[in-house]
Design a protein around this motif. Structure first.
Motif, PDB file in Angstrom:
ATOM      1  N   ILE A 186       0.839  -1.207   0.000  1.00  0.00           N
ATOM      2  CA  ILE A 186       0.000   0.000   0.000  1.00  0.00           C
ATOM      3  C   ILE A 186       0.868   1.249   0.000  1.00  0.00           C
ATOM      4  O   ILE A 186       1.796   1.371   0.804  1.00  0.00           O
ATOM      5  N   MET A 224       0.532   4.704   1.107  1.00  0.00           N
ATOM      6  CA  MET A 224      -0.386   5.442   1.985  1.00  0.00           C
ATOM      7  C   MET A 224      -0.315   6.934   1.650  1.00  0.00           C
ATOM      8  O   MET A 224       0.420   7.689   2.273  1.00  0.00           O
ATOM      9  N   LEU A 252      -4.181   3.032   9.133  1.00  0.00           N
ATOM     10  CA  LEU A 252      -3.251   1.903   9.104  1.00  0.00           C
ATOM     11  C   LEU A 252      -3.620   0.883  10.167  1.00  0.00           C
ATOM     12  O   LEU A 252      -3.598  -0.328   9.919  1.00  0.00           O
ATOM     13  N   LEU A 303       2.046  -7.404   4.690  1.00  0.00           N
ATOM     14  CA  LEU A 303       1.469  -6.102   4.346  1.00  0.00           C
ATOM     15  C   LEU A 303       2.610  -5.097   4.369  1.00  0.00           C
ATOM     16  O   LEU A 303       3.174  -4.797   5.425  1.00  0.00           O
ATOM     17  N   THR A 304       2.987  -4.603   3.185  1.00  0.00           N
ATOM     18  CA  THR A 304       4.076  -3.642   3.082  1.00  0.00           C
ATOM     19  C   THR A 304       3.502  -2.256   2.835  1.00  0.00           C
ATOM     20  O   THR A 304       2.822  -2.037   1.832  1.00  0.00           O
ATOM     21  N   CYS A 305       3.776  -1.339   3.742  1.00  0.00           N
ATOM     22  CA  CYS A 305       3.191   0.009   3.676  1.00  0.00           C
ATOM     23  C   CYS A 305       4.289   1.052   3.505  1.00  0.00           C
ATOM     24  O   CYS A 305       5.256   1.092   4.281  1.00  0.00           O
ATOM     25  N   TYR A 306       4.116   1.892   2.505  1.00  0.00           N
ATOM     26  CA  TYR A 306       5.078   2.952   2.192  1.00  0.00           C
ATOM     27  C   TYR A 306       4.844   4.086   3.180  1.00  0.00           C
ATOM     28  O   TYR A 306       3.928   4.893   3.030  1.00  0.00           O
ATOM     29  N   ALA A 307       5.693   4.151   4.204  1.00  0.00           N
ATOM     30  CA  ALA A 307       5.484   5.109   5.281  1.00  0.00           C
ATOM     31  C   ALA A 307       6.329   6.373   5.132  1.00  0.00           C
ATOM     32  O   ALA A 307       5.881   7.473   5.463  1.00  0.00           O
ATOM     33  N   LEU A 349       3.857  -7.070   9.289  1.00  0.00           N
ATOM     34  CA  LEU A 349       3.657  -5.667   8.924  1.00  0.00           C
ATOM     35  C   LEU A 349       5.015  -5.096   8.550  1.00  0.00           C
ATOM     36  O   LEU A 349       5.899  -4.938   9.395  1.00  0.00           O
ATOM     37  N   LEU A 405       7.074  -2.125   7.264  1.00  0.00           N
ATOM     38  CA  LEU A 405       7.059  -0.668   7.124  1.00  0.00           C
ATOM     39  C   LEU A 405       8.223  -0.229   6.250  1.00  0.00           C
ATOM     40  O   LEU A 405       9.382  -0.500   6.566  1.00  0.00           O
ATOM     41  N   ARG A 451      -3.205   1.869  -4.210  1.00  0.00           N
ATOM     42  CA  ARG A 451      -2.805   3.273  -4.146  1.00  0.00           C
ATOM     43  C   ARG A 451      -4.049   4.145  -4.056  1.00  0.00           C
ATOM     44  O   ARG A 451      -4.787   4.290  -5.032  1.00  0.00           O
ATOM     45  N   TRP A 500      -6.080   8.516   1.830  1.00  0.00           N
ATOM     46  CA  TRP A 500      -5.734   7.469   2.787  1.00  0.00           C
ATOM     47  C   TRP A 500      -6.472   7.600   4.127  1.00  0.00           C
ATOM     48  O   TRP A 500      -6.952   6.586   4.658  1.00  0.00           O
TER      49      TRP A 500
END
Length: 261
Positions: A35, A37, A62, A77-81, A151, A153, A206, A233
């Motif tokens: 994702i 974010m 999130l 779950l890979t989140c673009y932080a 998770l 990050l 996205r 988001w």
């Protein structure tokens, strides 16, 4: 009257979510969801709020998304932080984002641990502020043996930098005589990325209306299915994640080949 309208809206939202839950094939849940974010700042600006409140609202989103992914059996779950380019933002915003990361980890770690979630991070973590590095280290230690959702990050992360780091690692191994040039292939490159040992994302989400990948997982997204939405988001709800998964399950994934009839 306002309360009645709100209650009706909430009931409809729950009905939509329940309908989507019934449509999800539990045997075809994507193993890895990524994702981007995006949209926190624009969400806040449209409401006359400081950008920091948008980022805080995004952290709450999130939390809900992680919970649903865990319930559904998503493995990663890979989140673009925070990207390598985000350092260019005003210093007060960067400082707030780093503080928010520490706050999120400290506030959520017990619930995440109790739900068997493992915390991981990708990117050049050694360039993060010391407090953020320490908070991540505590989270890694606390959840390292968990076997549920990972998770992931993405922090101080850039896809081009990741590939550059992989090339440097491979060159160093060649120079040491550990491998030969002719042994370099896509498998070896994948094993040299920050995401080594993880399956490539099957689904990229996205929000916010933008149609680009913003230097995110450039190698890993080669055959990933994209799900784009105009929803910012902070407004991203459980039903949006379910819509993305249902949409993913309705697609034919051919990987450059043809589906046998």
């Amino acid at each position: 009257m306002l309360r009645r309208i709100t209650n009706l809206f909430n009931r409809k939202e729950m009905a939509d979510e329940n309908m989507l839950l019934q449509s999800v094939d539990r045997n075809r849940i994507p193993k890895h969801i990524a994702i981007i974010m995006d949209g926190n700042g624009r969400w806040a600006r449209r409401r006359g709020m400081p950008r920091s409140l948008g980022h805080r609202a995004g952290a709450e989103t999130l939390r809900n998304v992680v919970k649903l992914c865990s319930e559904l059996g998503v493995q990663y779950l890979t989140c673009y932080a925070f990207s390598t380019e985000n350092w260019k933002r005003p210093q007060d915003e960067v400082s707030f984002l780093m503080d928010l990361l520490v706050e999120y980890l400290e506030k959520e770690i017990e619930e995440l641990h109790n739900n068997n979630v493992r915390i991981n991070a990708i990117g050049r973590l050694d360039e993060l502020p010391s407090q953020a590095q320490q908070a991540l280290a505590r989270a890694f230690h606390k959840t390292g043996n968990n076997t549920g959702l990972t998770l992931n990050l993405a922090l101080n992360y850039g896809g081009r930098r990741e590939i550059t780091d992989a090339v440097i690692e491979i060159v160093n191994r060649v120079n040491k005589g550990e491998i030969k040039c002719e042994e370099i292939n896509d498998v070896l490159i994948g094993q040299s990325l920050y995401t080594a040992g993880m399956p490539d994302p099957e689904l990229l989400i996205r929000p916010s209306g933008d149609c680009r990948i913003s230097n995110f997982l450039l190698w890993q997204l080669a055959y990933t299915e994209f799900w784009l939405s105009d929803v910012m988001w902070p407004d991203f709800q459980r039903q949006h994640l379910l819509e993305a998964i249902v949409g993913f399950q309705q697609r034919e994934r051919r990987f450059g080949g043809l589906i046998k009839k």
